[in-house]
Write a protein that holds these residues in place. Sequence first.
Motif, PDB file in Angstrom:
ATOM      1  N   LEU A   1      47.685  42.958  37.267  1.00  0.00           N
ATOM      2  CA  LEU A   1      46.425  43.671  37.368  1.00  0.00           C
ATOM      3  C   LEU A   1      45.580  43.077  38.489  1.00  0.00           C
ATOM      4  O   LEU A   1      45.567  41.861  38.702  1.00  0.00           O
ATOM      5  N   HIS A   2      44.868  43.944  39.203  1.00  0.00           N
ATOM      6  CA  HIS A   2      43.820  43.540  40.137  1.00  0.00           C
ATOM      7  C   HIS A   2      42.570  44.323  39.745  1.00  0.00           C
ATOM      8  O   HIS A   2      42.587  45.560  39.782  1.00  0.00           O
ATOM      9  N   VAL A   3      41.502  43.626  39.396  1.00  0.00           N
ATOM     10  CA  VAL A   3      40.249  44.295  39.067  1.00  0.00           C
ATOM     11  C   VAL A   3      39.311  44.168  40.262  1.00  0.00           C
ATOM     12  O   VAL A   3      38.982  43.056  40.689  1.00  0.00           O
ATOM     13  N   VAL A   4      38.912  45.301  40.809  1.00  0.00           N
ATOM     14  CA  VAL A   4      38.137  45.362  42.049  1.00  0.00           C
ATOM     15  C   VAL A   4      36.693  45.730  41.729  1.00  0.00           C
ATOM     16  O   VAL A   4      36.434  46.639  40.933  1.00  0.00           O
ATOM     17  N   MET A   5      35.758  45.035  42.387  1.00  0.00           N
ATOM     18  CA  MET A   5      34.334  45.209  42.103  1.00  0.00           C
ATOM     19  C   MET A   5      33.743  46.410  42.855  1.00  0.00           C
ATOM     20  O   MET A   5      32.641  46.357  43.404  1.00  0.00           O
ATOM     21  N   ALA A   6      34.493  47.492  42.896  1.00  0.00           N
ATOM     22  CA  ALA A   6      34.058  48.716  43.581  1.00  0.00           C
ATOM     23  C   ALA A   6      35.009  49.828  43.175  1.00  0.00           C
ATOM     24  O   ALA A   6      36.105  49.576  42.659  1.00  0.00           O
ATOM     25  N   VAL A   7      34.603  51.053  43.408  1.00  0.00           N
ATOM     26  CA  VAL A   7      35.520  52.178  43.251  1.00  0.00           C
ATOM     27  C   VAL A   7      36.430  52.220  44.467  1.00  0.00           C
ATOM     28  O   VAL A   7      35.959  52.268  45.609  1.00  0.00           O
ATOM     29  N   VAL A   8      37.735  52.186  44.249  1.00  0.00           N
ATOM     30  CA  VAL A   8      38.709  52.274  45.338  1.00  0.00           C
ATOM     31  C   VAL A   8      39.452  53.598  45.181  1.00  0.00           C
ATOM     32  O   VAL A   8      40.068  53.859  44.150  1.00  0.00           O
ATOM     33  N   ASP A   9      39.375  54.405  46.212  1.00  0.00           N
ATOM     34  CA  ASP A   9      40.019  55.718  46.197  1.00  0.00           C
ATOM     35  C   ASP A   9      40.730  55.910  47.530  1.00  0.00           C
ATOM     36  O   ASP A   9      40.088  55.869  48.584  1.00  0.00           O
ATOM     37  N   ASP A  10      42.048  56.067  47.485  1.00  0.00           N
ATOM     38  CA  ASP A  10      42.846  56.280  48.692  1.00  0.00           C
ATOM     39  C   ASP A  10      42.601  55.167  49.717  1.00  0.00           C
ATOM     40  O   ASP A  10      42.289  55.425  50.876  1.00  0.00           O
ATOM     41  N   HIS A  11      42.746  53.916  49.261  1.00  0.00           N
ATOM     42  CA  HIS A  11      42.639  52.753  50.141  1.00  0.00           C
ATOM     43  C   HIS A  11      41.264  52.675  50.826  1.00  0.00           C
ATOM     44  O   HIS A  11      41.162  52.255  51.986  1.00  0.00           O
ATOM     45  N   ALA A  12      40.225  53.065  50.118  1.00  0.00           N
ATOM     46  CA  ALA A  12      38.850  53.057  50.636  1.00  0.00           C
ATOM     47  C   ALA A  12      38.638  54.076  51.750  1.00  0.00           C
ATOM     48  O   ALA A  12      37.639  54.037  52.462  1.00  0.00           O
ATOM     49  N   ARG A  13      39.588  55.014  51.898  1.00  0.00           N
ATOM     50  CA  ARG A  13      39.410  56.074  52.900  1.00  0.00           C
ATOM     51  C   ARG A  13      38.560  57.219  52.349  1.00  0.00           C
ATOM     52  O   ARG A  13      38.054  58.037  53.127  1.00  0.00           O
ATOM     53  N   LYS A  14      38.418  57.288  51.026  1.00  0.00           N
ATOM     54  CA  LYS A  14      37.499  58.237  50.397  1.00  0.00           C
ATOM     55  C   LYS A  14      36.376  57.422  49.770  1.00  0.00           C
ATOM     56  O   LYS A  14      36.596  56.682  48.814  1.00  0.00           O
ATOM     57  N   LEU A  15      35.190  57.532  50.327  1.00  0.00           N
ATOM     58  CA  LEU A  15      34.076  56.688  49.902  1.00  0.00           C
ATOM     59  C   LEU A  15      33.380  57.272  48.680  1.00  0.00           C
ATOM     60  O   LEU A  15      33.173  58.485  48.576  1.00  0.00           O
ATOM     61  N   HIS A  16      33.020  56.380  47.757  1.00  0.00           N
ATOM     62  CA  HIS A  16      32.176  56.714  46.621  1.00  0.00           C
ATOM     63  C   HIS A  16      30.897  55.907  46.779  1.00  0.00           C
ATOM     64  O   HIS A  16      30.929  54.672  46.811  1.00  0.00           O
ATOM     65  N   LEU A  17      29.776  56.589  46.889  1.00  0.00           N
ATOM     66  CA  LEU A  17      28.530  55.888  47.155  1.00  0.00           C
ATOM     67  C   LEU A  17      28.021  55.150  45.921  1.00  0.00           C
ATOM     68  O   LEU A  17      27.334  54.137  46.040  1.00  0.00           O
ATOM     69  N   ARG A  18      28.360  55.636  44.740  1.00  0.00           N
ATOM     70  CA  ARG A  18      27.846  55.024  43.506  1.00  0.00           C
ATOM     71  C   ARG A  18      28.590  53.720  43.211  1.00  0.00           C
ATOM     72  O   ARG A  18      29.733  53.524  43.607  1.00  0.00           O
ATOM     73  N   HIS A  19      27.917  52.836  42.507  1.00  0.00           N
ATOM     74  CA  HIS A  19      28.515  51.564  42.116  1.00  0.00           C
ATOM     75  C   HIS A  19      29.634  51.821  41.112  1.00  0.00           C
ATOM     76  O   HIS A  19      29.577  52.772  40.315  1.00  0.00           O
ATOM     77  N   GLY A  20      30.660  50.965  41.151  1.00  0.00           N
ATOM     78  CA  GLY A  20      31.773  51.200  40.259  1.00  0.00           C
ATOM     79  C   GLY A  20      32.743  50.049  40.188  1.00  0.00           C
ATOM     80  O   GLY A  20      32.571  49.002  40.843  1.00  0.00           O
ATOM     81  N   LEU A  21      33.786  50.266  39.401  1.00  0.00           N
ATOM     82  CA  LEU A  21      34.811  49.254  39.134  1.00  0.00           C
ATOM     83  C   LEU A  21      36.165  49.935  39.176  1.00  0.00           C
ATOM     84  O   LEU A  21      36.317  51.078  38.725  1.00  0.00           O
ATOM     85  N   SER A  22      37.167  49.246  39.708  1.00  0.00           N
ATOM     86  CA  SER A  22      38.541  49.748  39.719  1.00  0.00           C
ATOM     87  C   SER A  22      39.458  48.741  39.054  1.00  0.00           C
ATOM     88  O   SER A  22      39.254  47.530  39.178  1.00  0.00           O
ATOM     89  N   CYS A  23      40.462  49.237  38.390  1.00  0.00           N
ATOM     90  CA  CYS A  23      41.499  48.371  37.820  1.00  0.00           C
ATOM     91  C   CYS A  23      42.851  48.876  38.310  1.00  0.00           C
ATOM     92  O   CYS A  23      43.218  50.035  38.077  1.00  0.00           O
ATOM     93  N   HIS A  24      43.575  48.017  39.010  1.00  0.00           N
ATOM     94  CA  HIS A  24      44.876  48.361  39.589  1.00  0.00           C
ATOM     95  C   HIS A  24      45.982  47.719  38.751  1.00  0.00           C
ATOM     96  O   HIS A  24      45.843  46.583  38.290  1.00  0.00           O
ATOM     97  N   VAL A  25      47.081  48.420  38.612  1.00  0.00           N
ATOM     98  CA  VAL A  25      48.247  47.860  37.938  1.00  0.00           C
ATOM     99  C   VAL A  25      49.485  48.162  38.773  1.00  0.00           C
ATOM    100  O   VAL A  25      49.656  49.275  39.271  1.00  0.00           O
ATOM    101  N   CYS A  26      50.329  47.144  38.980  1.00  0.00           N
ATOM    102  CA  CYS A  26      51.568  47.349  39.731  1.00  0.00           C
ATOM    103  C   CYS A  26      52.748  46.755  38.977  1.00  0.00           C
ATOM    104  O   CYS A  26      52.597  45.816  38.188  1.00  0.00           O
ATOM    105  N   VAL A  27      53.912  47.340  39.224  1.00  0.00           N
ATOM    106  CA  VAL A  27      55.174  46.834  38.682  1.00  0.00           C
ATOM    107  C   VAL A  27      55.692  45.750  39.620  1.00  0.00           C
ATOM    108  O   VAL A  27      55.854  45.981  40.821  1.00  0.00           O
TER     109      VAL A  27
END
Length: 531
Positions: free
Chosen positions: A358-384
Amino acid sequence: MQQFDYVIVGGGSAGCVLANRLSADPATTVALLEAGSDGTGLLLRVPVGAVATLPRPLHNWCFESVPQPGLNGRRAYQPRGKTLGGSSAINAMIYTRGHRSDYDHWAALGNPGWSWDDVLPYFRKAEHNERLHDEFHGQGGPLNVADLRTDNPWHANLIEGARQAGFPITDDFNGAEQEGFGLYQVTQKDGERWSAARAYVHPVLADRPNLQVFPETHALRVLFDGKRATGVEVEQKGSVFTVTARRETILSCGALQTPQLLLVSGVGDGAMLQKTGIRLRHHLPGVGRNLQDHLDFTFGHHVPDTALFGLTPPGWLPTLRDVFRYRRERRGRFTSNFAEAGGFLRLTPESPVPEVQLHVVMAVVDDHARKLHLRHGLSCHVCVLRPKSRGTVTVAGGDMREPPVIDPKYLDHPDDIEQMVGGYHLARRLLDAPAIRSRLGRDLFTEGVESEAEVREVIHARAETIYHPVGTCRMGVDDEAVVDPSLRVRGVDGLRVVDASVMPTLVGGNTNAPVIMIAEKAAEMILAGGA
């Protein structure tokens, strides 16, 4: 024409290590060739500068894969560092090594000298760990490894949430036991990014006239005299010239461009090269095969909390305060690597090693930050961590200035989607823990996803790489191996590969620290005479 004892092609993590270690003897001349910049500048020094380099061609090659059937026909974005320091200059700076069993597996595949006990001394040689002082960690090495300095209050929320979810808690992913959830250590020093360039090259360059760095110099092909590599043909600002090597030419261009350079130089599968019109120099069918990467699924939530990254009026004042705090103390949000917390987790209690990260990111990450979300947010990534899918890197022609043809074959093996589904549920368990769920706002990507079929659908629709390609010039002793266990290209002389492409299998963790270890070990082998 310029001549050196060693010519290193690629100034990424491995190339920077080699340049430092091979030039330590003032009687040895070393050239380090890098297609990008010299690795300096504000964006490469301030940790949050990565948000500007990841989504666009700024110190970044910005490659793309061919359409991926496992990703519903999408092309997968493949960012790679294009500057001295390579991807260590634009990555999330996470310092993890993988599991000890990963390296024991390398040795069991026929690579003596690459077991965990063999490689641990090189991890320790590279490292200066500010907090951890034990048999697993090094002191006094060039690579500074530090705790995060963001002081983000969300750290406590995440640790408590992980505890509520039943995950073990750890303060060291690189110690006796990898499993657990915690805060990542990062390759930073005094709140600044500590790339391989800053660790290994910049501190010594002024005092070593025997080390010459060629920035903005693009390698075009490896040159041969019969079966011996003699150097490289390069282009710098429109001028083409030759850099020759008296002892060795060393390729450190990474898992995507090292096989590309070998192929355009005529080293690879003869049938494939014939189709592209490239003259065959040496038949080596494994070049570009065995591509492995960590595929990643991302959960995203809006969160009404200015402690998280966002571009809203309520967040402007805290951000401005952090500008001054960073200048004064080198602390606060500008030291963030974004992926501040995470963990290595088992899918079942019987699993011998953690299968997902898991990687927990202190922002909304969408399409490698190529799609910006102006609002504050959190992302949780999971990889095999150990995918079974195997892809390829090939070329469409003989020009290194064209991008390689990248086909990771994500989710090609049916076991990978099954493990990704298991990881999805573990990440969901973390986000549903009361300490986290009570603070989350809108679910951006998985709202209404409930059935197992829907989970699979959203994974195929949204999964992306988390930037760990390896294996395309793997070491070994069989006919498909590209390099031997000393990393010498099989069947030719004077040519070696030192980067992530030599890994036989993908390690269970982030790959920058393992690449630096590989280069430390390779430098010692080279200086000892090649064995």
